[in-house]
Design an enzyme around this catalytic site. Sequence first.
Site, PDB file in Angstrom:
ATOM      1  N   ASN A   8      10.831  36.798   5.324  1.00 51.33           N
ATOM      2  CA  ASN A   8       9.559  37.002   6.004  1.00 51.33           C
ATOM      3  C   ASN A   8       9.778  38.060   7.089  1.00 51.33           C
ATOM      4  OD1 ASN A   8       7.174  36.874   7.379  1.00 51.33           O
ATOM      5  ND2 ASN A   8       7.425  34.761   8.107  1.00 51.33           N
ATOM      6  N   LYS A  10       7.668  39.569   8.859  1.00 56.29           N
ATOM      7  CA  LYS A  10       6.685  39.505   9.956  1.00 56.29           C
ATOM      8  C   LYS A  10       6.188  40.922  10.293  1.00 56.29           C
ATOM      9  CE  LYS A  10       8.843  35.246  11.352  1.00 56.29           C
ATOM     10  NZ  LYS A  10       9.194  34.297  12.402  1.00 56.29           N
ATOM     11  N   HIS A  97       1.602  29.603   8.052  1.00 55.76           N
ATOM     12  CA  HIS A  97       2.791  29.854   8.870  1.00 55.76           C
ATOM     13  C   HIS A  97       2.479  29.487  10.329  1.00 55.76           C
ATOM     14  CE1 HIS A  97       5.975  31.870  11.061  1.00 55.76           C
ATOM     15  NE2 HIS A  97       6.661  31.836   9.925  1.00 55.76           N
ATOM     16  N   GLU A  99       3.114  30.808  13.067  1.00 57.12           N
ATOM     17  CA  GLU A  99       2.600  31.887  13.926  1.00 57.12           C
ATOM     18  C   GLU A  99       1.119  32.127  13.669  1.00 57.12           C
ATOM     19  OE1 GLU A  99       5.705  34.682  12.961  1.00 57.12           O
ATOM     20  OE2 GLU A  99       7.113  33.384  14.021  1.00 57.12           O
ATOM     21  N   GLU A 171       9.035  24.128   8.370  1.00 59.86           N
ATOM     22  CA  GLU A 171       9.561  24.974   9.440  1.00 59.86           C
ATOM     23  C   GLU A 171       9.223  24.338  10.783  1.00 59.86           C
ATOM     24  OE1 GLU A 171       9.937  29.352   8.210  1.00 59.86           O
ATOM     25  OE2 GLU A 171       7.813  29.005   8.514  1.00 59.86           O
ATOM     26  N   GLY A 177      12.749  31.393  15.226  1.00 58.95           N
ATOM     27  CA  GLY A 177      13.059  32.516  16.108  1.00 58.95           C
ATOM     28  C   GLY A 177      13.773  32.119  17.388  1.00 58.95           C
ATOM     29  N   SER A 216      15.494  29.723  12.004  1.00 58.60           N
ATOM     30  CA  SER A 216      16.836  30.191  12.412  1.00 58.60           C
ATOM     31  C   SER A 216      17.888  30.045  11.316  1.00 58.60           C
ATOM     32  CB  SER A 216      17.267  29.493  13.705  1.00 58.60           C
ATOM     33  OG  SER A 216      16.369  29.814  14.749  1.00 58.60           O
TER      34      SER A 216
HETATM   35  P1  PGA Z   1      13.332  32.737  11.890  1.00 58.23           P
HETATM   36  O1  PGA Z   1      11.836  32.680  11.302  1.00 58.23           O
HETATM   37  O2  PGA Z   1      14.282  32.762  10.717  1.00 58.23           O
HETATM   38  O3  PGA Z   1      13.389  34.025  12.697  1.00 58.23           O
HETATM   39  O4  PGA Z   1      13.524  31.515  12.728  1.00 58.23           O
HETATM   40  C1  PGA Z   1      11.535  31.856  10.198  1.00 58.23           C
HETATM   41  C2  PGA Z   1      10.073  31.974   9.841  1.00 58.23           C
HETATM   42  O5  PGA Z   1       9.231  32.126  10.739  1.00 58.23           O
HETATM   43  O6  PGA Z   1       9.710  31.929   8.650  1.00 58.23           O
END
Ligand code: PGA
Length: 252
Positions: A8, A10, A97, A99, A171, A177, A216
């Site tokens: 992903n 982003k 997601h 976000e 998640e 993140g 992560s």
């Molecule tokens: P990350 O993001 O690996 O940077 O924690 C995962 C995601 O948002 O799908």
Amino acid sequence: MHTLIAANWKMHMTRSQASSTVQELLQKLEGSIPANREILILPPFTSLETVSGAISGKNGFSLGAQDFYPAEEGAYTGEVSPEMLLDLGCGYALAGHSERRHFFGESDDLVGEKLAYGLEKGLHMILCIGETLTERNQGRVREVLTRQLHSALDSERVRSALRSGLSLAYEPVWAIGTGEVARPEDIEEAHALVREELRTLLPQSADRTAILYGGSVKPDNTSQILGIDNVNGVLVGGASLKADSFSAIALG
Ligand code: PGA
């Protein structure tokens, strides 16, 4: 069941950065992806065509979108439709997601509409769910995951369009993140809960539905995470932006 390793990206990468990253990935991975693994790249809209061209005809690579608006066409400034994504070679899309839910205020209802609409249009949908740290500390993980699953999946529209393909991604919001990975026992517990709810909601396909973990994921924790019961893949943000780390994850 095959294992899905999803990148992903982003809101990262111009077209030229996307192009060099995907070329590097192909160099590192082409010919070495195990037969039961699929590498899914989810670039921003602006790089979909670039990545689509680069992976076209390459075994084991797929393309997906991070989002779309659930309508055929119309006066929806700034949005893109599933049809536009299919036209670019996308087979997959995300819905829900964290976000999108937290920064852009997407409700359970909108996530459910996107999920059903994407399936109806022929996209393999990945439904993302997960609790915040406050919800975890309040002992509400089961309640939150169950609510997110039921509001998106308990629908005749979803049941009748399942042929398009459905995966889940657990998640935990606090692990995205942050460098903080959920403990293996927490991942195992959450994935078991998701599987159990799937068996109630979609009994015919529950055991064939991949449940990815995200939050992560890095090269050094991938194989441990993929070894946990009911973990059928990973959704990777930060560590998917560099070909070195993502290829290590893809092979891990
Ligand atoms: P990350 O993001 O690996 O940077 O924690 C995962 C995601 O948002 O799908």
